[in-house]
Design a protein around this motif. Structure first.
Motif, mmCIF file in Angstrom:
data_model
loop_
_atom_site.group_PDB
_atom_site.id
_atom_site.type_symbol
_atom_site.label_atom_id
_atom_site.label_comp_id
_atom_site.label_asym_id
_atom_site.label_seq_id
_atom_site.Cartn_x
_atom_site.Cartn_y
_atom_site.Cartn_z
ATOM 1 N N VAL A 1 15.348 26.924 -60.155
ATOM 2 C CA VAL A 1 14.778 27.787 -60.678
ATOM 3 C C VAL A 1 13.395 27.996 -59.205
ATOM 4 C CG1 VAL A 1 12.532 29.151 -62.126
ATOM 5 C CG2 VAL A 1 14.802 28.425 -62.308
ATOM 6 N N MET A 2 12.558 26.827 -59.083
ATOM 7 C CA MET A 2 11.806 26.726 -58.444
ATOM 8 C C MET A 2 11.931 27.044 -57.004
ATOM 9 S SD MET A 2 10.118 23.578 -59.778
ATOM 10 C CE MET A 2 10.309 22.175 -58.099
ATOM 11 N N LEU A 3 13.260 26.955 -56.702
ATOM 12 C CA LEU A 3 13.733 27.763 -55.192
ATOM 13 C C LEU A 3 13.366 29.242 -55.338
ATOM 14 C CD1 LEU A 3 16.611 25.427 -54.656
ATOM 15 C CD2 LEU A 3 14.906 25.433 -52.923
ATOM 16 N N HIS A 4 14.437 29.911 -56.145
ATOM 17 C CA HIS A 4 13.957 30.515 -56.528
ATOM 18 C C HIS A 4 13.149 31.582 -56.373
ATOM 19 C CE1 HIS A 4 14.041 35.038 -59.031
ATOM 20 N NE2 HIS A 4 14.931 35.228 -57.596
ATOM 21 N N HIS A 5 12.190 30.559 -57.017
ATOM 22 C CA HIS A 5 11.106 30.782 -56.962
ATOM 23 C C HIS A 5 9.616 30.835 -55.776
ATOM 24 C CE1 HIS A 5 9.732 31.020 -61.501
ATOM 25 N NE2 HIS A 5 11.025 32.046 -61.209
ATOM 26 N N ALA A 6 10.871 29.982 -54.881
ATOM 27 C CA ALA A 6 9.622 30.033 -53.515
ATOM 28 C C ALA A 6 10.469 31.037 -52.593
ATOM 29 C CB ALA A 6 10.287 28.547 -52.967
ATOM 30 N N GLU B 1 19.686 33.059 -52.371
ATOM 31 C CA GLU B 1 21.180 32.365 -52.138
ATOM 32 C C GLU B 1 21.478 31.227 -52.192
ATOM 33 O OE1 GLU B 1 23.306 33.940 -51.650
ATOM 34 O OE2 GLU B 1 22.013 36.385 -51.265
ATOM 35 N N GLU B 2 20.035 29.618 -52.706
ATOM 36 C CA GLU B 2 20.631 28.624 -52.305
ATOM 37 C C GLU B 2 20.056 28.634 -54.003
ATOM 38 O OE1 GLU B 2 20.892 24.570 -51.944
ATOM 39 O OE2 GLU B 2 21.445 26.277 -50.764
ATOM 40 N N ALA B 3 19.262 29.188 -54.913
ATOM 41 C CA ALA B 3 19.252 28.729 -55.898
ATOM 42 C C ALA B 3 19.823 29.243 -56.747
ATOM 43 C CB ALA B 3 17.900 30.105 -56.395
ATOM 44 N N ARG B 4 20.626 30.547 -56.831
ATOM 45 C CA ARG B 4 22.412 31.392 -57.060
ATOM 46 C C ARG B 4 23.552 29.847 -56.668
ATOM 47 N NH1 ARG B 4 22.646 36.946 -56.048
ATOM 48 N NH2 ARG B 4 22.376 36.588 -53.925
ATOM 49 N N LEU C 1 25.645 28.755 -59.707
ATOM 50 C CA LEU C 1 26.688 29.060 -59.930
ATOM 51 C C LEU C 1 27.876 27.539 -60.470
ATOM 52 C CD1 LEU C 1 28.893 30.739 -60.289
ATOM 53 C CD2 LEU C 1 28.414 31.207 -58.120
ATOM 54 N N ASP C 2 27.113 27.413 -59.557
ATOM 55 C CA ASP C 2 27.609 25.179 -59.402
ATOM 56 C C ASP C 2 27.547 24.713 -60.805
ATOM 57 O OD1 ASP C 2 28.584 25.368 -56.737
ATOM 58 O OD2 ASP C 2 27.105 24.483 -55.488
ATOM 59 N N LEU C 3 26.312 24.749 -61.068
ATOM 60 C CA LEU C 3 25.557 24.434 -62.475
ATOM 61 C C LEU C 3 26.795 25.420 -63.661
ATOM 62 C CD1 LEU C 3 24.238 22.057 -63.893
ATOM 63 C CD2 LEU C 3 22.213 23.666 -63.296
ATOM 64 N N TRP C 4 26.690 25.840 -63.849
ATOM 65 C CA TRP C 4 27.566 26.750 -64.673
ATOM 66 C C TRP C 4 29.013 26.648 -64.865
ATOM 67 C CZ3 TRP C 4 25.931 30.470 -68.331
ATOM 68 C CH2 TRP C 4 27.485 30.793 -69.323
ATOM 69 N N THR C 5 29.075 26.510 -64.097
ATOM 70 C CA THR C 5 30.978 25.768 -63.666
ATOM 71 C C THR C 5 31.032 24.337 -64.484
ATOM 72 O OG1 THR C 5 30.805 27.000 -61.603
ATOM 73 C CG2 THR C 5 32.883 24.820 -62.063
ATOM 74 N N LEU D 1 20.523 28.182 -67.922
ATOM 75 C CA LEU D 1 20.962 29.046 -67.108
ATOM 76 C C LEU D 1 21.046 30.593 -66.782
ATOM 77 C CD1 LEU D 1 23.369 26.383 -65.307
ATOM 78 C CD2 LEU D 1 23.847 29.746 -64.790
ATOM 79 N N ALA D 2 21.936 30.985 -67.348
ATOM 80 C CA ALA D 2 22.778 32.357 -67.242
ATOM 81 C C ALA D 2 21.046 33.372 -67.579
ATOM 82 C CB ALA D 2 23.135 33.034 -68.518
ATOM 83 N N HIS D 3 20.019 33.427 -68.138
ATOM 84 C CA HIS D 3 19.035 33.574 -68.422
ATOM 85 C C HIS D 3 17.940 33.458 -67.013
ATOM 86 C CE1 HIS D 3 14.951 35.342 -70.012
ATOM 87 N NE2 HIS D 3 14.206 34.759 -69.296
ATOM 88 N N TYR D 4 17.534 32.804 -65.963
ATOM 89 C CA TYR D 4 17.785 32.624 -64.856
ATOM 90 C C TYR D 4 18.665 32.996 -63.582
ATOM 91 C CZ TYR D 4 13.260 30.077 -66.373
ATOM 92 O OH TYR D 4 12.223 29.622 -67.533
ATOM 93 N N MET D 5 19.896 32.646 -63.832
ATOM 94 C CA MET D 5 20.925 33.187 -63.204
ATOM 95 C C MET D 5 20.953 34.560 -63.032
ATOM 96 S SD MET D 5 23.246 32.551 -61.083
ATOM 97 C CE MET D 5 25.092 32.357 -60.870
ATOM 98 N N ALA D 6 20.874 35.551 -64.093
ATOM 99 C CA ALA D 6 20.652 36.874 -64.109
ATOM 100 C C ALA D 6 19.966 37.233 -63.080
ATOM 101 C CB ALA D 6 20.205 37.322 -64.743
ATOM 102 N N ASP D 7 17.970 36.880 -62.088
ATOM 103 C CA ASP D 7 17.360 36.995 -62.048
ATOM 104 C C ASP D 7 17.371 36.801 -60.620
ATOM 105 O OD1 ASP D 7 15.208 37.493 -64.290
ATOM 106 O OD2 ASP D 7 14.298 35.642 -64.020
ATOM 107 N N THR D 8 18.695 36.404 -59.813
ATOM 108 C CA THR D 8 19.249 36.074 -59.062
ATOM 109 C C THR D 8 19.634 37.078 -58.515
ATOM 110 O OG1 THR D 8 21.335 34.384 -58.953
ATOM 111 C CG2 THR D 8 18.523 33.264 -59.218
#
Length: 172
Positions: free
Chosen positions: A21-26, A30-33, A37-41, A55-62
């Protein structure tokens, strides 16, 4: 001993979600997503519901595509419902999931609005408003309430119990 190991593993997953999430906010969407996704797997579709919800809550934002964003937000809500159904009201994970309900429904309302599905958007907006009544008056609660009011304005919705909403709109 086993309980501590499970707690440590749980904390590690939440830490990794937070790092993504911090990567996404920074600005590194793409890296955050990719990390999420790796973590979801790793977690799997049958993994811990709090992990899946968060995870899904934040994944949606990417997501770039509103339909993909909706799919992830629906996964988050499903995991939250599973979590709150499986655990008593006082359980820490169930309480955390319940605290997310206003945001989950707000995100779903926004997703449906983006997709032109105004009635579904209004339904989730009403659910977000109802769930937000249980939030504290802290920064998080105030931010969610503000976001609800902004989306209400966008959708032409007014909360009749909120004097800041103004008079109800006439519907034809």
């Amino acid at each position: 001993m086993v309980e501590r190991q499970e707690q440590a593993a749980s904390d590690a997953v939440m830490t990794r979600i937070g790092q993504s999430v911090m990567l996404h906010h920074a600005g590194d969407r793409e890296e955050a997503r990719g990390r999420l996704l790796d973590l979801w797997t790793e977690i799997g579709e049958d993994g811990d519901p709090l992990h899946r919800c968060t995870l899904a809550h934040y994944m949606a934002d990417t997501q770039d595509d509103p339909a993909d964003e909706l799919a992830w937000d629906l996964r988050a809500l499903s995991a939250a419902e599973e979590l709150t159904a499986d655990r008593p009201a006082g359980h820490e994970d169930a309480s955390a999931a319940r605290a997310l309900y206003p945001s989950l429904h707000l995100n779903l309302a926004a997703d449906y609005a983006k997709l032109g599905r105004r009635e579904a958007a209004r339904t989730h907006l009403r659910r977000a408003r109802t769930a937000a009544a249980a939030l504290d008056t802290d920064t998080y609660g105030a931010g969610i309430r503000t976001a609800i009011r902004r989306l209400e304005t966008r959708l032409g919705e007014n909360d009749p119990d909120d004097p800041r909403s103004g008079p109800p709109r006439q519907r034809s």
